[in-house]
Structures are given as C-alpha cells and as structure tokens.
Write an enzyme that holds these catalytic residues in place. Structure first.
Site, PDB file in Angstrom:
ATOM      1  N   LYS A 218      56.033  52.067 -57.687  1.00  0.00           N
ATOM      2  CA  LYS A 218      57.361  51.783 -58.249  1.00  0.00           C
ATOM      3  C   LYS A 218      57.163  51.051 -59.576  1.00  0.00           C
ATOM      4  O   LYS A 218      56.474  50.015 -59.640  1.00  0.00           O
ATOM      5  CB  LYS A 218      58.113  50.896 -57.264  1.00  0.00           C
ATOM      6  CG  LYS A 218      59.605  51.038 -57.336  1.00  0.00           C
ATOM      7  CD  LYS A 218      60.199  50.206 -56.212  1.00  0.00           C
ATOM      8  CE  LYS A 218      61.655  50.413 -56.085  1.00  0.00           C
ATOM      9  NZ  LYS A 218      62.231  49.414 -55.178  1.00  0.00           N
TER      10      LYS A 218
HETATM   11  C1  E4P Z   1      65.329  49.816 -54.050  1.00  0.00           C
HETATM   12  O1  E4P Z   1      64.459  50.544 -54.444  1.00  0.00           O
HETATM   13  C2  E4P Z   1      65.824  48.643 -54.802  1.00  0.00           C
HETATM   14  O2  E4P Z   1      64.783  47.794 -55.142  1.00  0.00           O
HETATM   15  C3  E4P Z   1      66.879  47.936 -54.017  1.00  0.00           C
HETATM   16  O3  E4P Z   1      67.744  48.884 -53.429  1.00  0.00           O
HETATM   17  C4  E4P Z   1      67.628  46.885 -54.812  1.00  0.00           C
HETATM   18  O4  E4P Z   1      68.716  46.423 -54.066  1.00  0.00           O
HETATM   19  P1  E4P Z   1      69.506  45.073 -54.428  1.00  0.00           P
HETATM   20  O5  E4P Z   1      70.381  45.331 -55.595  1.00  0.00           O
HETATM   21  O6  E4P Z   1      70.307  44.794 -53.193  1.00  0.00           O
HETATM   22  O7  E4P Z   1      68.469  44.026 -54.707  1.00  0.00           O
END
Ligand code: E4P
Length: 215
Positions: free
Chosen positions: A85
């Site tokens: 990622k």
């Molecule tokens: C997923 O890949 C993201 O990191 C995650 O959904 C972020 O979510 P949040 O906005 O609740 O931190």
C-alpha cells in the site's frame, strides 16, 4: 462487489473468515497501532488466515527508501498475496510504477479525486483506494463519497484500466450500499459494519412471526 475487511485485529479477521465472504484484508498504520503489534507479526498471521490480497502500508516518504521498504515487506511475507500500500504522492506513484513492472501487487491509498485515481491507474496500480467516509466528513454530506467512486468507475470504464477500485474509509452500511451502486469492484469494510449488514428490523420481525407460527 468483493468484500475485504479493513482491520489489523486478527480476531476480527478470524470471525470474518468464518462467514465465508472475505476476499482480502486491508491494514494501515492507524489500524496497526490499534492492534498493538508489529507489521511483520500481524501480516504473517493474516496471510495464514485469508487467501486473498493483504495490503500492508509503507511508512517511508521518499522514493528510494519507500521502494526498499516495499521490497523488505515482500521478502518478509514470502507470499504472492502481499500487496504494497503506497501513499498518493509523487514518490508513491513513482514506486507504484516500479513495483507494477516487477509484478508486485500495489494499492495506492488516500485517493480523494478523479485526477489522483487517473495517475494511480496509469502507474499500473493493482488496486486504488478512494476514501468515502473522509470525503463525506470533509464536505459535511452523504453523497460526495458515492460521487467520487461513481466518477472513478466511469473513468476506469472509459479507458479500460485494469486497476480494481476499493471503496475505503467506510463508516456505515449506507456507504457499502453506495459503493455497490456506484459499481466499486471491492469495498473494504470494518468488522462492526460487516456485522451491521446482516441486520434489518423487518427480518427480525419476520423471523419472530415464523417462529411463533412454527410453535
Ligand atoms: C483502507 O484501506 C483505509 O486505510 C481505511 O479504510 C481508512 O479508513 P478511515 O478513514 O476510517 O481511517
């Protein structure tokens, strides 16, 4: 639409895996901090629980150290499902292009606009993650996230990009439904929201009626 679970808590992943609906897992540094464990420790366990893409996020900011960190994660995981990622930055996109050419799975995160999605898809990202909840929070409404996913799906279709779009930052069942209606390939969903998806007042009432009748 495929369902991924958005967590680094392995107990939640085990519970989700039992349901037979999980196709992958996404983590990020905030979720990792909540688990209280190291990235290597958590990712190794998750890879043994779910047979699907598992996103592990880099924390370095500049291209070369980020690229090295990505390779360290790949080496540690020893599994083709590991997905790197990367942040939606110039360095992140440069690393995405390099890893894509090497056949390493990538997920470009923190996508908030069609332009950013376009860059990530051009860089050959395996997955891109537009954030529905944070967009809605920012604009104080409940359809900016939906519109973001819808527009990105339209661009993907216009040019035949192969990146899969992960609706991320999902806060509630409505976001899941909006992601599906907008045609997202995948939604990555927190465990508590997956549990909410089963529930409907009419199902509860209907079940009671049938159970009473069966007596
Ligand atoms: C997923 O890949 C993201 O990191 C995650 O959904 C972020 O979510 P949040 O906005 O609740 O931190």
């Amino acid at each position: 639409m495929k369902i991924f679970i958005d967590t680094a808590i392995t107990e939640e992943i085990k519970e989700g895996a039992k349901l037979g609906i999980l196709k992958g897992v996404t983590t990020n540094p905030s979720l990792l901090a909540k688990s209280g464990r190291t990235l290597d420790d958590v990712i190794t366990e998750i890879l043994s629980l779910v047979d699907g893409p598992i996103s592990a996020e880099v924390t370095e900011a500049d291209e070369e150290t980020m690229y090295k960190q990505a390779h360290d994660i790949v080496k540690m995981a020893k599994n083709d499902n590991i997905t790197i990622k990367l942040p939606m930055t110039e360095d992140g996109i440069a690393v995405c292009s390099r890893l894509s050419k090497e056949g390493i799975k990538t997920n470009v995160t923190l996508i908030f606009s069609v332009s950013q999605a376009l860059l990530a898809m051009e860089a050959g990202a395996t997955f891109i993650s537009p954030f529905m909840g944070r967009v809605d929070d920012y604009y104080h409404d409940d359809d900016s996230g939906f519109e973001l996913i819808r527009k990105i799906m339209e661009v993907k279709k216009n040019f035949g990009y192969e990146s899969e779009i992960i609706a991320a930052s999902i806060r509630n069942v409505k976001h899941v439904e909006q992601a599906a209606l907008a045609g997202a390939d995948i939604a990555t969903i927190p465990y508590k929201v997956i549990k909410e998806m089963y529930k409907n007042e009419l199902t509860t009432r209907g079940l009671q009626i049938f159970r009473d009748a069966a007596k």
